[in-house]
Write a protein that holds these residues in place. Sequence first.
Motif, PDB file in Angstrom:
ATOM      1  N   TYR A 148      66.529  43.219  39.283  1.00  0.00           N
ATOM      2  CA  TYR A 148      67.526  43.835  39.085  1.00  0.00           C
ATOM      3  C   TYR A 148      67.649  44.104  36.694  1.00  0.00           C
ATOM      4  O   TYR A 148      68.294  45.489  37.205  1.00  0.00           O
ATOM      5  CB  TYR A 148      68.575  43.035  39.347  1.00  0.00           C
ATOM      6  N   LYS A 149      67.222  43.371  36.582  1.00  0.00           N
ATOM      7  CA  LYS A 149      67.025  42.760  34.849  1.00  0.00           C
ATOM      8  C   LYS A 149      66.757  44.084  34.790  1.00  0.00           C
ATOM      9  O   LYS A 149      66.921  44.861  33.916  1.00  0.00           O
ATOM     10  CB  LYS A 149      67.529  41.302  34.230  1.00  0.00           C
ATOM     11  N   THR A 193      71.121  40.167  29.490  1.00  0.00           N
ATOM     12  CA  THR A 193      70.344  41.507  29.515  1.00  0.00           C
ATOM     13  C   THR A 193      71.386  42.384  29.084  1.00  0.00           C
ATOM     14  O   THR A 193      71.083  43.295  28.430  1.00  0.00           O
ATOM     15  CB  THR A 193      69.633  41.670  30.788  1.00  0.00           C
ATOM     16  N   ALA A 194      72.407  42.568  29.817  1.00  0.00           N
ATOM     17  CA  ALA A 194      73.354  43.417  29.907  1.00  0.00           C
ATOM     18  C   ALA A 194      73.998  44.016  27.537  1.00  0.00           C
ATOM     19  O   ALA A 194      74.344  44.876  27.593  1.00  0.00           O
ATOM     20  CB  ALA A 194      74.945  43.506  30.623  1.00  0.00           C
ATOM     21  N   GLU A 195      74.130  41.990  27.475  1.00  0.00           N
ATOM     22  CA  GLU A 195      74.224  42.265  26.473  1.00  0.00           C
ATOM     23  C   GLU A 195      73.978  42.920  25.610  1.00  0.00           C
ATOM     24  O   GLU A 195      74.161  43.538  24.605  1.00  0.00           O
ATOM     25  CB  GLU A 195      74.617  40.380  25.619  1.00  0.00           C
ATOM     26  N   LYS A 196      72.466  42.355  25.343  1.00  0.00           N
ATOM     27  CA  LYS A 196      71.121  42.300  25.212  1.00  0.00           C
ATOM     28  C   LYS A 196      71.089  44.053  24.582  1.00  0.00           C
ATOM     29  O   LYS A 196      70.277  44.745  23.585  1.00  0.00           O
ATOM     30  CB  LYS A 196      69.840  42.186  25.229  1.00  0.00           C
ATOM     31  N   TYR A 197      71.196  44.921  25.814  1.00  0.00           N
ATOM     32  CA  TYR A 197      70.949  45.969  25.935  1.00  0.00           C
ATOM     33  C   TYR A 197      72.515  46.897  25.657  1.00  0.00           C
ATOM     34  O   TYR A 197      72.087  48.318  26.136  1.00  0.00           O
ATOM     35  CB  TYR A 197      70.064  46.503  26.983  1.00  0.00           C
ATOM     36  N   GLY A 198      73.208  47.207  25.621  1.00  0.00           N
ATOM     37  CA  GLY A 198      74.249  47.609  25.897  1.00  0.00           C
ATOM     38  C   GLY A 198      75.484  47.936  26.853  1.00  0.00           C
ATOM     39  O   GLY A 198      75.396  48.832  27.091  1.00  0.00           O
ATOM     40  N   HIS A 216      72.881  35.160  34.749  1.00  0.00           N
ATOM     41  CA  HIS A 216      71.219  35.821  34.981  1.00  0.00           C
ATOM     42  C   HIS A 216      71.509  37.472  34.183  1.00  0.00           C
ATOM     43  O   HIS A 216      70.273  37.523  33.588  1.00  0.00           O
ATOM     44  CB  HIS A 216      70.076  35.796  36.197  1.00  0.00           C
ATOM     45  N   ILE A 217      72.564  37.981  34.659  1.00  0.00           N
ATOM     46  CA  ILE A 217      72.801  39.601  34.291  1.00  0.00           C
ATOM     47  C   ILE A 217      73.006  40.068  32.824  1.00  0.00           C
ATOM     48  O   ILE A 217      72.450  40.831  32.105  1.00  0.00           O
ATOM     49  CB  ILE A 217      73.233  40.380  35.900  1.00  0.00           C
ATOM     50  N   ILE A 218      74.099  38.772  32.854  1.00  0.00           N
ATOM     51  CA  ILE A 218      74.850  39.207  31.323  1.00  0.00           C
ATOM     52  C   ILE A 218      74.687  39.401  30.784  1.00  0.00           C
ATOM     53  O   ILE A 218      74.025  40.240  29.241  1.00  0.00           O
ATOM     54  CB  ILE A 218      76.260  38.815  31.569  1.00  0.00           C
TER      55      ILE A 218
END
Length: 398
Positions: A88-89, A229-234, A225-227
Amino acid sequence: MFLLCQTMRWYGPNDPVPLSSIRQAGATGVVSALHHIENGAIWEISEIEKRKKTIESAGLTWEVVESLPVHENIKTHSGNYTELIENYKQSLINLSACGIKTVCYNFMPLLDWVRTNLVYELPSSAKALRFEPLAIAAFDIFILKRPNAIDDYDANLVAEAKYYLKKIRQKDNGEEEKKLIETILLGLPGSEEKFTLDELRNRIKRYKNIDDFGLAKNLNTFLNHIIPTAEKYGIDMAIHPDDPPFSIFGLPRIVSTYEDFKRIISNISSKHNGITYCTGSLGVRTDNDLIKMIQDFGEHIHFIHLRNITRDLKGNFYESEHLDGTVPMIEIIIQLVKLQQKRKKSLPMRPDHGHQILDDLKKETYPGYTAIGRLKGLAELRGVELAIKEILLKTSQK
């Protein structure tokens, strides 16, 4: 002033409604997903770019992914769920690389939405989607025969459900019962995954030891786990409310109320941990204050579904005209216009569902996703928003 980004949902090349019709309806972008990819598999950049190119060649933009499905193993913390979270990431990273930054998802067990009638006829002869608790009880207790299902219902409702089933079994040589079963088992439009009764029974068993608390805990683990990654990649993650927002078939529901949203947002403190504000789903509950939700969670609203419903005292509801129903749509749009000015940002919105009207009554489309019905809804919502914008602008200049 910032205005809602007008979109429509498109299910890809197999969608009976072509991109040209969506553009003609006045939408500037679409909401889409890669339904042909198996749940849990990585969305590769090549596949994302292929879909994006198709959309852009029609003069539209791909604004939101709806949805990037969360595999059942993640929801139940079973099997290879840690590997699936990593997949998912990677899909999020690949979407970001392709410039797609808003992802709608849900954490509903098994069925993404449930209705009991997909062709409910209105006085105008238009057709709408409808939900009837009596039909659900009859299905759950006497057709699905879920163990101990009878304990979840009031004794009077059980008696009514038994009589209801007897009546529909006498209609058209059992065709009415068959239609009810097919409607409830429909699953997600655009998905390759459909259920049989036996499959639904077996999958419900996976949730035997998972209550609301357990499912909420699993969601929290997923977001932890997901957020990052979401923060890093906008990427803005936007969880969709349960539809309908209460338990069905004994399954847990954890994204149904104000308190649910409050828990989700406060547990993972990040602007990228957000919500899909769906008026049609949230509006089914009488205890949901839709205006307060905008005011309190506005900074976390990343995607908007505007749909109206009309409900009654028995819990029945049908999807009504976009501007006419239980949902206070005009006040909601006022609040959304103000929210966009505050955030200095246009938010993606789609007219969620539409009636079967005019020529669409003769066509086969995904339930709720007719071309003309959604065009009508989009035109009405856009007109209201533009009127509100002008009024607010003139008021501010006085």
